[in-house]
Design a protein around this motif. Structure first.
Motif, PDB file in Angstrom:
ATOM      1  N   VAL A 116       0.740  -1.386  -0.084  1.00  0.00           N
ATOM      2  CA  VAL A 116      -0.036  -0.083   0.232  1.00  0.00           C
ATOM      3  C   VAL A 116       0.846   1.370  -0.002  1.00  0.00           C
ATOM      4  CG1 VAL A 116      -0.117   0.371   2.534  1.00  0.00           C
ATOM      5  CG2 VAL A 116      -2.166   0.879   1.055  1.00  0.00           C
ATOM      6  N   ASN A 117       2.266   1.039   0.580  1.00  0.00           N
ATOM      7  CA  ASN A 117       3.193   2.270   0.658  1.00  0.00           C
ATOM      8  C   ASN A 117       3.585   2.398  -0.768  1.00  0.00           C
ATOM      9  OD1 ASN A 117       3.512   3.613   3.260  1.00  0.00           O
ATOM     10  ND2 ASN A 117       3.383   1.418   3.702  1.00  0.00           N
ATOM     11  N   ALA A 239     -11.673   1.416  -7.498  1.00  0.00           N
ATOM     12  CA  ALA A 239     -11.324   0.287  -8.056  1.00  0.00           C
ATOM     13  C   ALA A 239      -9.663  -0.063  -7.816  1.00  0.00           C
ATOM     14  CB  ALA A 239     -11.562   0.451  -9.556  1.00  0.00           C
ATOM     15  N   PHE A 240      -8.795   1.279  -8.009  1.00  0.00           N
ATOM     16  CA  PHE A 240      -7.618   0.903  -7.739  1.00  0.00           C
ATOM     17  C   PHE A 240      -7.032   0.325  -6.437  1.00  0.00           C
ATOM     18  CE2 PHE A 240      -3.069   3.010  -7.378  1.00  0.00           C
ATOM     19  CZ  PHE A 240      -2.481   1.775  -8.336  1.00  0.00           C
ATOM     20  N   PHE A 241      -7.623   0.824  -5.443  1.00  0.00           N
ATOM     21  CA  PHE A 241      -7.350   0.142  -4.097  1.00  0.00           C
ATOM     22  C   PHE A 241      -7.731  -1.475  -3.949  1.00  0.00           C
ATOM     23  CE2 PHE A 241      -9.169  -0.647   0.388  1.00  0.00           C
ATOM     24  CZ  PHE A 241      -7.893  -0.984   0.799  1.00  0.00           C
ATOM     25  N   MET A 330      -3.547  -2.735   4.822  1.00  0.00           N
ATOM     26  CA  MET A 330      -3.819  -1.864   3.672  1.00  0.00           C
ATOM     27  C   MET A 330      -4.905  -0.999   3.629  1.00  0.00           C
ATOM     28  SD  MET A 330      -2.943  -4.674   0.364  1.00  0.00           S
ATOM     29  CE  MET A 330      -3.025  -2.924  -0.831  1.00  0.00           C
ATOM     30  N   GLY A 331      -6.066  -1.291   4.341  1.00  0.00           N
ATOM     31  CA  GLY A 331      -7.282  -0.729   4.606  1.00  0.00           C
ATOM     32  C   GLY A 331      -6.962   0.684   5.544  1.00  0.00           C
ATOM     33  N   ALA A 332      -6.142   0.366   6.577  1.00  0.00           N
ATOM     34  CA  ALA A 332      -5.760   1.533   7.509  1.00  0.00           C
ATOM     35  C   ALA A 332      -4.752   2.415   6.633  1.00  0.00           C
ATOM     36  CB  ALA A 332      -4.977   1.014   8.674  1.00  0.00           C
TER      37      ALA A 332
END
Length: 493
Positions: A116-117, A239-241, A330-332
């Motif tokens: 996610v980073n 969508a990208f997430f 990833m959500g956080a």
């Protein structure tokens, strides 16, 4: 990774009869689950308004399965541990299992944070959200104790039967371990109780076999609802997430679990082929609990000793939620990026440590992934706004499939790894099953047709209906200690 123990040697009972002709494709469960998923997608696209009201079909199927999960787990774990006849051996297995599960959870969380980073799906989104959209989730968090003390209190039920009534797997697991220890200490006096629990577990598997006939209907309803309710939102800015999350899950399965499987001596992709029925059911229902009893039966049939299966898989459903761990990490960070919150590296490490604890037992929380994520955000509310959970409430349904599939795959790999590590895996049997997954007839296995004193009857395709783990125990060096058989079976031998 620690070195693995020697594999359990196969005894004479491990030989299988020549496989008979394959069953037609329409007689396989996965075929009808695929049909249900395809029809669900079609109905969701053509009749979205009507499809949005079909979620009850999936919920009904999952509810039917959950009815027997608690008693099944209780009986199989209690019989498995009591059948060892040695509390030290059971404790050693439990310790190794927890070490492995904790290690894979940390890897999953770290992989989620790194991905996610790197991909930064939330940077520049500047999305607005309505806190009311997350009101239910926030309310659920406020009613849930967090931290180590809250986790420990959650394990202990209010009464013996409340754990079964509420369907709390961690509490049921605790009761099963306590009962198994008591039965072991009773010795021969506990044999009738062990036989009774073993019979009850067979009854529960029989009920599961009947319920599985409705799996295609549950998959149809779940997929129709998903497409009808959220189909248009897939093309939105989130969508990208979702794509980042899917990629991370695939990388974890292929790279991390693939490497672990290779070290343990089996092919990950062949194992995935072996559990394809269960994966498709999970895909349609978004719940890995719907196949828990089937996974226990299939892993035992694949050559893992009954006692190892009985302890590893139920524990994995609470302590080895790799997909949920990736989702939480990833959500956080996604919420932090989307809301413009600055998160330092040290804060992210602290978040990882906290999530290692909070992710344990998530299976016992309603709406596990979303609620557990919200609980983690609440602990770091000074840097990540809890109300930001509303950003992903709408797409949580789409991500639940990937979470459940990753969790299931991770538990299947973990069971085989623990079998190899503890020397309770019939490697020859596993090789045969992975090369020819059709050698396992789940209809015969779930029926548990046994002679009064003998082993499980063989399936029509030659696979022993109780796997070969018990048969292998007959020729193993520790046969004098009872192996995986119940005290009564040891006495009868």
């Amino acid at each position: 990774m620690p070195s693995f123990g020697r594999a359990a040697k196969a005894g004479p009972g491990a030989d299988t009869a020549p496989a008979q002709p394959k069953k037609p494709i329409y007689r396989h469960l996965y075929f009808w689950v695929l049909v249900g998923i395809a029809l669900g997608i079609a109905v969701g696209l053509l009749f979205p308004a009507q499809a949005a009201g079909m979620r009850w079909l999936a919920d009904l199927f999952i509810a039917l399965v959950k009815v027997v999960i608690a008693p099944t787990i209780f009986c199989t774990v209690a019989v498995g541990i009591a059948g060892m006849g040695n509390l030290a051996k059971a404790g050693g297995l439990a310790m190794r299992t927890m070490v492995y599960f904790t290690a894979t959870t940390i890897v999953a969380l770290a992989l989620g944070l790194i991905t996610v980073n790197i991909m930064q799906p939330g940077v520049g989104l500047n999305m607005s959200f309505d806190e009311a959209d997350a009101a239910d989730t926030i309310a659920a968090v406020e009613g849930t104790e967090t931290g180590v003390s809250g986790f420990l209190m959650q394990i202990v039920p209010d009464s013996f039967f409340s754990a079964f009534v509420d369907g709390q797997l961690l509490q049921v697991l605790l009761l099963a371990v306590l009962v198994a220890c008591a039965l072991t200490m009773l010795g021969r006096r506990g044999e009738p109780a062990v036989r009774a629990l073993d019979t009850m577990s067979h009854i529960m598997f029989g009920v599961i076999k009947i319920v599985m006939f409705t799996a295609p209907i549950g998959a149809f309803g779940g997929m129709a609802f998903t497409i009808g309710e959220h189909g248009s939102k897939v093309l939105g800015s989130l969508a990208f997430f979702m794509l980042s999350f899917y990629i991370t899950c695939v990388v974890f399965i292929v790279v991390v679990l693939g490497l672990i499987a290779r070290v343990a001596g089996f092919s990950l992709f062949k194992m995935i082929r072996l559990i394809r029925d269960e994966l498709l059911i999970v895909l349609g229902t978004s719940s890995s609990e719907s196949v828990l009893p089937r996974m226990m039966v299939k892993m035992e049939a694949a050559g893992v000793r009954k006692s190892t299966v009985g302890l590893t898989i139920p524990t994995g459903y609470s302590f080895n939620l790799d997909g949920t761990a990736i989702y939480m990490a990833m959500g956080a960070i996604f919420i932090a990026q989307a809301t413009g919150s600055e998160i330092s590296v040290w804060t992210q490490i602290g978040l990882l440590v906290f999530m290692v604890i909070s992710s344990n037992g998530a299976a016992g929380v309603s709406g596990a992934g979303l609620v557990t994520l919200a609980a983690s955000l609440a602990a770091f509310g000074d840097v990540i706004p809890l109300a930001g959970i509303a950003l992903i409430v709408g797409i949580d349904r789409f991500m639940s499939e990937a979470r459940a599939l990753t969790n299931l795959t991770g538990n299947a790999v973990g069971t085989l790894v623990m079998g190899r590590w503890t020397g309770t895996l019939d490697r020859e049997r596993l090789r045969e099953v992975l090369d020819n997954p059709n050698s396992i007839d789940m209809d015969a296995l779930m029926s548990y047709e046994k002679d009064e004193d003998g082993p499980a009857a063989q399936s029509p395709e030659g696979a022993p209906a109780n796997g070969t783990a018990d048969a292998a125990a007959d020729g193993a060096a520790d046969a004098s200690e009872g192996g995986d058989r119940t005290p009564a079976e040891v006495k009868g031998s």
